[in-house]
Enzyme design. Structure first.
Site, mmCIF file in Angstrom:
data_model
loop_
_atom_site.group_PDB
_atom_site.id
_atom_site.type_symbol
_atom_site.label_atom_id
_atom_site.label_comp_id
_atom_site.label_asym_id
_atom_site.label_seq_id
_atom_site.Cartn_x
_atom_site.Cartn_y
_atom_site.Cartn_z
ATOM 1 N N CYS A 2 -13.604 -19.676 -49.309
ATOM 2 C CA CYS A 2 -12.146 -20.187 -49.741
ATOM 3 C C CYS A 2 -11.140 -19.905 -49.456
ATOM 4 O O CYS A 2 -11.068 -18.453 -49.656
ATOM 5 C CB CYS A 2 -12.403 -21.324 -50.758
ATOM 6 S SG CYS A 2 -14.283 -22.400 -50.630
ATOM 7 N N ARG A 27 -11.074 -15.059 -43.656
ATOM 8 C CA ARG A 27 -12.751 -15.102 -44.890
ATOM 9 C C ARG A 27 -14.015 -16.663 -44.466
ATOM 10 O O ARG A 27 -15.168 -16.361 -44.996
ATOM 11 C CB ARG A 27 -11.765 -15.999 -45.738
ATOM 12 C CG ARG A 27 -10.557 -15.397 -46.569
ATOM 13 C CD ARG A 27 -9.795 -15.734 -47.315
ATOM 14 N NE ARG A 27 -10.020 -16.572 -48.334
ATOM 15 C CZ ARG A 27 -10.069 -15.735 -50.060
ATOM 16 N NH1 ARG A 27 -9.567 -14.527 -49.861
ATOM 17 N NH2 ARG A 27 -10.437 -15.750 -50.613
ATOM 18 N N TRP A 74 -15.121 -22.724 -48.111
ATOM 19 C CA TRP A 74 -16.321 -22.841 -47.747
ATOM 20 C C TRP A 74 -17.751 -23.338 -48.400
ATOM 21 O O TRP A 74 -17.545 -23.405 -49.489
ATOM 22 C CB TRP A 74 -16.709 -21.281 -47.623
ATOM 23 C CG TRP A 74 -17.749 -19.971 -47.089
ATOM 24 C CD1 TRP A 74 -18.577 -20.340 -46.562
ATOM 25 C CD2 TRP A 74 -19.269 -19.744 -48.264
ATOM 26 N NE1 TRP A 74 -18.944 -18.922 -46.130
ATOM 27 C CE2 TRP A 74 -19.583 -18.920 -47.487
ATOM 28 C CE3 TRP A 74 -19.055 -20.070 -49.612
ATOM 29 C CZ2 TRP A 74 -21.100 -18.544 -48.044
ATOM 30 C CZ3 TRP A 74 -19.825 -19.025 -49.795
ATOM 31 C CH2 TRP A 74 -20.946 -18.428 -49.380
ATOM 32 N N ASN A 98 -10.839 -22.738 -55.178
ATOM 33 C CA ASN A 98 -12.091 -22.022 -54.974
ATOM 34 C C ASN A 98 -12.553 -21.560 -55.940
ATOM 35 O O ASN A 98 -12.082 -20.621 -57.304
ATOM 36 C CB ASN A 98 -11.638 -20.133 -54.512
ATOM 37 C CG ASN A 98 -10.951 -20.780 -53.181
ATOM 38 O OD1 ASN A 98 -10.547 -21.031 -52.382
ATOM 39 N ND2 ASN A 98 -9.680 -19.785 -52.463
ATOM 40 N N GLY A 99 -13.889 -21.419 -56.085
ATOM 41 C CA GLY A 99 -14.755 -21.400 -57.054
ATOM 42 C C GLY A 99 -15.998 -21.652 -56.956
ATOM 43 O O GLY A 99 -16.103 -22.776 -56.467
ATOM 44 N N GLU A 479 -28.475 -0.682 -43.287
ATOM 45 C CA GLU A 479 -27.321 -1.532 -41.957
ATOM 46 C C GLU A 479 -27.097 -2.080 -40.615
ATOM 47 O O GLU A 479 -27.268 -3.061 -40.837
ATOM 48 C CB GLU A 479 -26.718 -0.300 -42.530
ATOM 49 C CG GLU A 479 -25.520 -0.264 -42.260
ATOM 50 C CD GLU A 479 -24.178 -1.215 -42.804
ATOM 51 O OE1 GLU A 479 -24.487 -2.639 -43.831
ATOM 52 O OE2 GLU A 479 -23.060 -1.992 -41.795
ATOM 53 N N LYS A 483 -26.228 -5.541 -39.957
ATOM 54 C CA LYS A 483 -25.381 -5.753 -39.000
ATOM 55 C C LYS A 483 -26.150 -6.732 -37.707
ATOM 56 O O LYS A 483 -25.960 -8.166 -37.339
ATOM 57 C CB LYS A 483 -24.943 -4.451 -37.922
ATOM 58 C CG LYS A 483 -24.169 -3.709 -38.577
ATOM 59 C CD LYS A 483 -22.399 -3.899 -38.599
ATOM 60 C CE LYS A 483 -21.313 -4.337 -40.373
ATOM 61 N NZ LYS A 483 -22.850 -4.731 -41.362
ATOM 62 N N GLU A 486 -26.225 -10.688 -39.250
ATOM 63 C CA GLU A 486 -25.177 -11.073 -39.512
ATOM 64 C C GLU A 486 -24.410 -11.434 -38.023
ATOM 65 O O GLU A 486 -23.227 -13.139 -37.888
ATOM 66 C CB GLU A 486 -24.128 -10.575 -40.636
ATOM 67 C CG GLU A 486 -24.110 -9.017 -41.154
ATOM 68 C CD GLU A 486 -22.476 -7.964 -41.249
ATOM 69 O OE1 GLU A 486 -22.119 -8.996 -41.871
ATOM 70 O OE2 GLU A 486 -22.537 -7.516 -41.412
ATOM 71 N N HIS A 502 -48.009 0.996 -45.006
ATOM 72 C CA HIS A 502 -48.209 0.244 -46.264
ATOM 73 C C HIS A 502 -48.121 -1.598 -46.222
ATOM 74 O O HIS A 502 -47.971 -2.085 -46.902
ATOM 75 C CB HIS A 502 -47.226 1.019 -46.930
ATOM 76 C CG HIS A 502 -47.771 2.540 -47.366
ATOM 77 N ND1 HIS A 502 -48.378 2.777 -47.968
ATOM 78 C CD2 HIS A 502 -46.632 3.151 -46.846
ATOM 79 C CE1 HIS A 502 -49.040 3.899 -47.670
ATOM 80 N NE2 HIS A 502 -47.800 3.927 -48.249
ATOM 81 N N LYS A 601 -15.278 -13.653 -45.465
ATOM 82 C CA LYS A 601 -15.547 -11.939 -45.428
ATOM 83 C C LYS A 601 -15.476 -11.281 -47.004
ATOM 84 O O LYS A 601 -15.699 -10.207 -47.311
ATOM 85 C CB LYS A 601 -14.077 -11.774 -44.452
ATOM 86 C CG LYS A 601 -13.147 -10.439 -45.079
ATOM 87 C CD LYS A 601 -14.440 -8.819 -43.860
ATOM 88 C CE LYS A 601 -14.102 -7.715 -44.242
ATOM 89 N NZ LYS A 601 -15.302 -7.781 -43.451
HETATM 90 C C1 AGP Z 1 -20.942 -6.723 -44.232
HETATM 91 O O1 AGP Z 1 -21.232 -6.722 -43.416
HETATM 92 C C2 AGP Z 1 -20.878 -7.998 -44.615
HETATM 93 N N1 AGP Z 1 -19.862 -8.874 -44.257
HETATM 94 C C3 AGP Z 1 -20.997 -8.201 -46.481
HETATM 95 O O2 AGP Z 1 -22.514 -7.582 -46.912
HETATM 96 C C4 AGP Z 1 -19.935 -7.404 -47.812
HETATM 97 O O3 AGP Z 1 -20.504 -5.741 -47.100
HETATM 98 C C5 AGP Z 1 -20.662 -7.245 -48.899
HETATM 99 O O4 AGP Z 1 -20.018 -9.434 -49.495
HETATM 100 C C6 AGP Z 1 -20.082 -7.168 -49.576
HETATM 101 O O5 AGP Z 1 -18.154 -7.209 -49.250
HETATM 102 P P1 AGP Z 1 -17.071 -6.022 -50.484
HETATM 103 O O6 AGP Z 1 -17.746 -5.111 -49.850
HETATM 104 O O7 AGP Z 1 -15.415 -6.829 -49.760
HETATM 105 O O8 AGP Z 1 -17.407 -6.485 -51.749
#
Ligand code: AGP
Length: 606
Positions: A2, A27, A74, A98-99, A479, A483, A486, A502, A601
């Site tokens: 949000c 965001r 959000w 927000n929250g 990672e 990527k 997401e 395993h 974000k």
């Molecule tokens: C990364 O591509 C993601 N958007 C997400 O995993 C992000 O790294 C995670 O939410 C942590 O965010 P921050 O680094 O702002 O704490």
């Protein structure tokens, strides 16, 4: 996540609120709304979907008023819909939030028994009716205070009052909130990025703070209802980062900026003349450190896993790593000889912030590695090591990951040198490596730009994919899978290559894409054996290596031959083809590259 905007002005505010809400779109959100005060009445407009939909509503029926609040939501409680969009208003107040309010169910029940009629499924509407109820018996500040005390959980709030029609009120507990100072108007916002287009004079609220804005002054109160003064910061101009320029989207721009990120970061910490690393006033003597705990979420957590290998190689300090959302609820044996390091691009991730708060309550030394130095996590830790990557707008983290890993690598090298666990020659060689890294990154980006689009096609129809690596390539495999997930919404799994036998080897079948990360390091032969096991079962292998050996490429679908380097630097280079692969798969699927569905974000809620 949000986003909140509030403006108290001497002129009409609706357009400025819409403009600022668009700055918060990065965001991630699913609905939007605005409320203004006109002739002592609250006027509320909101809709599902994008801010553009709200703008169309306002075009048809303009919102007047020189006082207003806006919100992009959000969804946490209640589906994304017009009814659940913020603001949530009664006849007396209008609230954006927000929250998460954790005791909203009980509060809602009590308020319904008092006759309040809820329209939405949100927790936020509880705040609206609580305030309305307290205003019947208390003045403004007491009514706000009693409302906040009744709430369990986290909030950043923007509030309008019919009875006090010249003010916008903000309040913060656990979710970031800032105010901005303008000519003849003042601003409230979730972060500086939303306010930057209107002012560069910013004050950040701390947990428990309440602020009252009029068009010509801002007052602050602490959790004891005492009036307080707060510091005004002047934000730097980073225009070059907050505009896409010639790039199609922020993610492609930020991938291409990674050599600049590395160069800036190295310049900040490495004194090339003295061939030394400068950590400025580090809060704990590295010789006294008994253990280092690295904590983060998502991509930031992957940088912690990578750093564990570097610290183990370069120092004799025991290293622990943990996901913040796990750490914050674990029974931790705190030790004030330990150093707790929090990695976070935004510096606002709720789980990481809560983990840091837990450490502060246990009086142990904390250090944060962030991209936003004014963020809550930075301001709450004993020491900050910025990554200097400039604003990262794409929800999928790219240049910040390179920056996080680089600062962690620099930290490991320097701590090793102070503890005399690395000799002078090796120390200086590592510093030379740091100087070479930006160009190696640039060469790898250029090579991969041309060679990853063709590979992307293999992933579109596949029922999933795997990313395998050993040692320092293992977190990079994680990672790469994150990527792809997401950005393209396709299932992908990162796994230690040695673990396939395993269980996960059962997943391998004809045509399944499997990305093998095999730099010429100590694990190379073993990783190639794992690759052969995959090929023997019909897996379609994409091999990423810095080794020229033609034999290993037989029966491999594609080989990406990246710049040769040593095993310490290979994680930086191995990351780049994976970022670009995910980017091109998402582009083939016409996904929203900068704002993937369901994601935000900065995850400022649990
Ligand atoms: C990364 O591509 C993601 N958007 C997400 O995993 C992000 O790294 C995670 O939410 C942590 O965010 P921050 O680094 O702002 O704490």
């Amino acid at each position: 996540m949000c986003g909140i905007i509030g403006i108290a002005s001497s002129k009409l505010v609706a357009q400025n609120i819409i403009h600022s809400l668009k700055k918060l779109e990065y965001r991630g959100y699913d609905s939007a709304g605005i409320a203004t005060i006109v002739d002592n009445e609250i006027h509320e407009k909101k809709c599902a979907g994008r801010v553009d939909n709200l703008e169309k509503l306002l075009f048809k029926n303009p919102s007047k008023g020189s006082l207003g609040i806006g919100h992009v939501r959000w969804a946490t409680h209640g589906i994304p819909s017009q009814l659940n969009a913020h603001p949530h208003s009664s006849d007396e107040v209008s609230v954006v939030h927000n929250g998460i309010i954790e005791n909203s169910t009980l509060l809602k029940k009590n308020l319904e028994e008092k006759g309040y009629k809820f329209k939405s499924q949100t927790d936020t509407e509880v705040i609206t009716f609580l305030l309305t109820d307290f205003l019947k018996s208390y003045d403004l500040v007491d009514a706000i205070n009693k409302t906040l005390k009744a709430l369990n959980g986290s909030f950043a709030l923007g509030i309008l009052f019919k009875k006090y029609s010249n003010i916008v009120v903000g309040a913060r507990r656990g979710s970031p909130l800032a105010v901005g100072y303008g000519p003849e108007e003042n601003y409230l916002g979730s972060d500086s990025y939303a306010l930057k287009s209107m002012t560069n004079k910013i004050t950040y609220l701390d947990d428990g703070d309440v602020c009252i804005l009029t068009n010509n002054k801002i007052e602050f109160y602490n959790s004891e209802n005492k009036k307080i003064n707060k510091k005004i910061l002047t934000l730097s101009e980073d225009k070059q980062f907050t505009d896409k320029g010639d790039y199609k989207d922020f993610m492609s721009k930020e991938i291409n900026e990674q050599n600049i990120t590395a160069k800036t970061c190295v310049k900040e910490y490495v004194d090339q003349l003295r061939k030394d690393i400068n950590l400025y006033n580090f809060p704990i003597n590295p010789k006294d450190i008994e253990k280092i705990v690295l904590i983060g979420c998502g991509t930031a957590y992957h940088s912690c896993i990578t750093a564990k290998y570097w610290f183990e190689e370069l120092t004799n300090i025991p290293i622990e790593i943990d996901i913040a959302s796990e750490f914050r609820y674990r029974k931790i044996n705190f030790n004030n000889k330990n150093l707790y390091v929090f990695v976070s691009q935004s510096g606002e991730t709720a789980d990481t912030y809560a983990a840091l708060d837990l450490c502060k309550k246990n009086n142990v030394k904390t250090c944060s590695i962030v991209n936003v130095v004014e963020s809550s996590i930075a301001r709450s830790s004993d020491f900050v090591l910025p990554i200097h990557a400039g604003p990262e707008i794409g929800v999928a983290s790219t240049k910040a990951f390179i920056g996080q890993m680089l600062v962690l690598f620099i930290l490991a090298i320097k701590i090793s040198e102070i503890r005399k666990e690395i000799n002078k020659t090796d120390y200086e060689n590592k510093i030379d490596d740091l100087q070479k890294l930006p160009d190696l990154i640039k060469d790898t980006i250029n090579y991969c730009q041309d060679n990853t689009p063709i590979i992307a096609k293999d992933f579109i129809k596949a029922k999933g994919s795997m990313f395998l690596g050993r040692g320092l390539s293992f977190p990079i495999a994680l990672e790469g899978a994150l990527k792809l997930k997401e950005l393209s919404y396709l299932h992908a799994e990162g796994y230690p290559a040695g673990e396939m036998k395993h269980g996960p080897l059962a997943l391998i079948e004809e045509g399944l894409p499997v990305v093998i990360l095999a730099p010429k390091d100590r694990y190379f032969e073993k990783t190639i054996s794992n690759m052969q096991e995959v090929i023997a079962r019909g897996g379609k292998v994409i091999l990423i290596t810095d080794e020229d050996n033609k034999i290993i490429s037989e029966n491999v679908r594609f080989t990406l031959k990246i710049a040769k380097t040593n095993e310490y630097l290979s994680p930086f280079l191995m990351t780049i083809p994976l970022q670009l692969l995910a980017y091109h798969v998402a582009a083939l699927k016409n996904c929203d590259i900068d704002k993937p569905r369901n994601l935000a974000k900065s995850v400022t809620v649990e």
